[in-house]
Motif scaffolding. Structure first.
Motif, PDB file in Angstrom:
ATOM      1  N   TYR A 106      -6.141   0.787   2.380  1.00  0.00           N
ATOM      2  CA  TYR A 106      -5.145   1.804   2.730  1.00  0.00           C
ATOM      3  C   TYR A 106      -4.555   2.475   1.491  1.00  0.00           C
ATOM      4  O   TYR A 106      -4.103   3.614   1.573  1.00  0.00           O
ATOM      5  CB  TYR A 106      -4.049   1.163   3.582  1.00  0.00           C
ATOM      6  CG  TYR A 106      -4.577   0.704   4.916  1.00  0.00           C
ATOM      7  CD1 TYR A 106      -4.709   1.590   5.978  1.00  0.00           C
ATOM      8  CD2 TYR A 106      -4.986  -0.620   5.111  1.00  0.00           C
ATOM      9  CE1 TYR A 106      -5.214   1.187   7.194  1.00  0.00           C
ATOM     10  CE2 TYR A 106      -5.495  -1.038   6.320  1.00  0.00           C
ATOM     11  CZ  TYR A 106      -5.604  -0.120   7.366  1.00  0.00           C
ATOM     12  OH  TYR A 106      -6.121  -0.533   8.576  1.00  0.00           O
ATOM     13  N   ILE A 107      -4.557   1.798   0.376  1.00  0.00           N
ATOM     14  CA  ILE A 107      -4.117   2.447  -0.862  1.00  0.00           C
ATOM     15  C   ILE A 107      -5.013   3.637  -1.171  1.00  0.00           C
ATOM     16  O   ILE A 107      -4.532   4.731  -1.521  1.00  0.00           O
ATOM     17  CB  ILE A 107      -4.111   1.445  -2.031  1.00  0.00           C
ATOM     18  CG1 ILE A 107      -2.973   0.429  -1.860  1.00  0.00           C
ATOM     19  CG2 ILE A 107      -3.966   2.166  -3.366  1.00  0.00           C
ATOM     20  CD1 ILE A 107      -2.997  -0.688  -2.879  1.00  0.00           C
ATOM     21  N   SER A 112       0.303   3.625  -3.171  1.00  0.00           N
ATOM     22  CA  SER A 112      -0.323   4.901  -2.808  1.00  0.00           C
ATOM     23  C   SER A 112       0.587   6.082  -3.093  1.00  0.00           C
ATOM     24  O   SER A 112       0.094   7.161  -3.467  1.00  0.00           O
ATOM     25  CB  SER A 112      -0.728   4.891  -1.338  1.00  0.00           C
ATOM     26  OG  SER A 112       0.401   4.717  -0.499  1.00  0.00           O
ATOM     27  N   TRP A 145       0.822  -1.213   0.000  1.00  0.00           N
ATOM     28  CA  TRP A 145       0.000   0.000   0.000  1.00  0.00           C
ATOM     29  C   TRP A 145       0.861   1.270   0.000  1.00  0.00           C
ATOM     30  O   TRP A 145       0.449   2.289  -0.558  1.00  0.00           O
ATOM     31  CB  TRP A 145      -1.020  -0.018   1.118  1.00  0.00           C
ATOM     32  CG  TRP A 145      -0.664   0.581   2.449  1.00  0.00           C
ATOM     33  CD1 TRP A 145      -0.265   1.871   2.704  1.00  0.00           C
ATOM     34  CD2 TRP A 145      -0.749  -0.070   3.729  1.00  0.00           C
ATOM     35  NE1 TRP A 145      -0.074   2.047   4.054  1.00  0.00           N
ATOM     36  CE2 TRP A 145      -0.375   0.883   4.700  1.00  0.00           C
ATOM     37  CE3 TRP A 145      -1.120  -1.347   4.151  1.00  0.00           C
ATOM     38  CZ2 TRP A 145      -0.336   0.588   6.070  1.00  0.00           C
ATOM     39  CZ3 TRP A 145      -1.078  -1.644   5.486  1.00  0.00           C
ATOM     40  CH2 TRP A 145      -0.687  -0.688   6.433  1.00  0.00           C
ATOM     41  N   TYR A 168      -4.367   6.463   1.680  1.00  0.00           N
ATOM     42  CA  TYR A 168      -3.052   7.103   1.626  1.00  0.00           C
ATOM     43  C   TYR A 168      -2.846   7.848   0.305  1.00  0.00           C
ATOM     44  O   TYR A 168      -2.187   8.888   0.275  1.00  0.00           O
ATOM     45  CB  TYR A 168      -1.960   6.057   1.818  1.00  0.00           C
ATOM     46  CG  TYR A 168      -1.748   5.660   3.256  1.00  0.00           C
ATOM     47  CD1 TYR A 168      -0.575   5.952   3.920  1.00  0.00           C
ATOM     48  CD2 TYR A 168      -2.737   4.974   3.958  1.00  0.00           C
ATOM     49  CE1 TYR A 168      -0.384   5.590   5.240  1.00  0.00           C
ATOM     50  CE2 TYR A 168      -2.562   4.614   5.274  1.00  0.00           C
ATOM     51  CZ  TYR A 168      -1.380   4.917   5.915  1.00  0.00           C
ATOM     52  OH  TYR A 168      -1.202   4.571   7.220  1.00  0.00           O
ATOM     53  N   ALA A 200      -4.452  -4.368   1.683  1.00  0.00           N
ATOM     54  CA  ALA A 200      -3.835  -3.137   1.189  1.00  0.00           C
ATOM     55  C   ALA A 200      -4.803  -2.243   0.434  1.00  0.00           C
ATOM     56  O   ALA A 200      -4.584  -1.026   0.352  1.00  0.00           O
ATOM     57  CB  ALA A 200      -2.640  -3.472   0.289  1.00  0.00           C
TER      58      ALA A 200
END
Length: 323
Positions: free
Chosen positions: A200-201, A115, A111, A204, A197
């Motif tokens: 959160y990708i 990101s 991530w 972020y 992930a």
């Protein structure tokens, strides 16, 4: 600087002490919380209850019980489960740590890399169709619950298309030790990494995009442009570096929480017996020693992550050292 670090360390110990006291009082001192009754079982006679209280020290003052439990968790390590008799709690927690660390660390690498790329590309192409597409994809990732996405991934990789060339390499659910089978360890965790992930990708990527766009409005960016620096160099060497402060703060808190057990749903969906799954099973059975040990472990990682972020601030910003 040394004084600031020692002060942060003292605060960390104080917070952990407070958490341990609160959790202990919730499960051992609140009305109706009788660990002896859990151990003795239903319809136990008063004599049996009295014997259990004496053998486990429940007839002693609360501060003595608290001290004995902390001693068994952190010093002797001989705290045993109330549900599975003879099962050592501390070794069980230590055996679960590599599973959770493997899951969270791999997902974190994924991530962070993705990101950062998404945030940079979206900021560089602000208000274009690329920016809107990336932000829409990030919003979709944020909106998908991890348990739902995990079940969908299992349906695709373990059932519907498992026998095809696309997902034929996916092994059955579970965990394989890194030292015993490195390839199996990697293959069993690829799908859980992606599942964890995705959320959160999206978060972020959006946070980094906003921070970079804000940095591009600063005076030092105008100075860099006036010097004739290319937009790529300005983005990478100036805007990105200052924008990573908020990124690092968010990462430290999320990583500590996930390692501390917030990856529970991912572990349950993919059959990974990590800290989250261990805590979930202990709560199902109301296994008080296991709950106490896992909560202390989780609080240690969360508080440690906060302390590491504070230490990084102390190193990067001299103003924090005197605050």
């Amino acid at each position: 600087m040394i004084y600031a670090i020692l002060r942060r360390f003292g605060q960390m110990l104080f917070v952990m002490f407070g958490i341990s006291v609160i959790v202990f009082l919730i499960f051992f001192a609140t009305p109706g919380a009788d660990p002896a009754a859990r151990i003795a079982g239903r319809n136990a006679s008063p004599e049996v209850l009295a014997a259990v209280r004496h053998n486990f020290g429940f007839d002693q003052p609360l501060y003595v019980q608290y001290g004995l439990m902390m001693q068994k968790i952190f010093i002797t390590g001989d705290l045993t489960s109330f549900v599975n008799r003879g099962w050592k709690v501390v070794p069980a927690v230590l055996d679960s740590i590599p599973v959770t660390l493997s899951l969270v660390f791999g997902a974190a690498v994924l991530w962070v890399v993705v990101s950062v790329i998404i945030g940079m590309v979206a900021a560089a192409t602000r208000d274009s169709w690329i920016d809107r597409l990336l932000m829409a994809a990030g919003l979709i990732g944020i909106s998908m619950p991890v348990y739902w996405l995990g079940e969908v991934m299992n349906l695709i990789t373990q059932s519907r298309y498992h026998d095809t060339w696309l997902f034929g390499w996916v092994p059955p659910l579970g965990y394989k030790n890194l030292l015993d089978d490195p390839k199996g360890w990697f293959l069993t965790l690829v799908i859980p990494w992606v599942t964890l992930a995705v959320l959160y990708i999206g978060i972020y990527g959006r946070v980094l995009r906003a921070a970079i766009i804000e940095s591009l409005q600063e005076d030092y960016i105008r100075t860099a442009r006036a010097k004739g620096l290319s937009e790529t160099r300005i983005l990478l060497r100036h805007a990105l570096r200052t924008s990573l402060i908020a990124f690092v703060t968010l990462f430290g808190l999320d990583f500590g929480a996930l390692v501390g057990g917030s990856a529970l749903l991912t572990e349950v969906v993919f059959g990974l017996h990590g800290i989250g799954k261990l805590t979930y099973d202990a709560l199902q059975n109301l296994d008080l020693p296991m709950i106490m040990a896992t909560v202390m472990y989780a609080s240690m990682f969360v508080v440690l992550a906060n302390a590491v972020v504070d230490f990084i601030y102390i190193l990067l910003d001299p103003r924090v050292r005197t605050s």
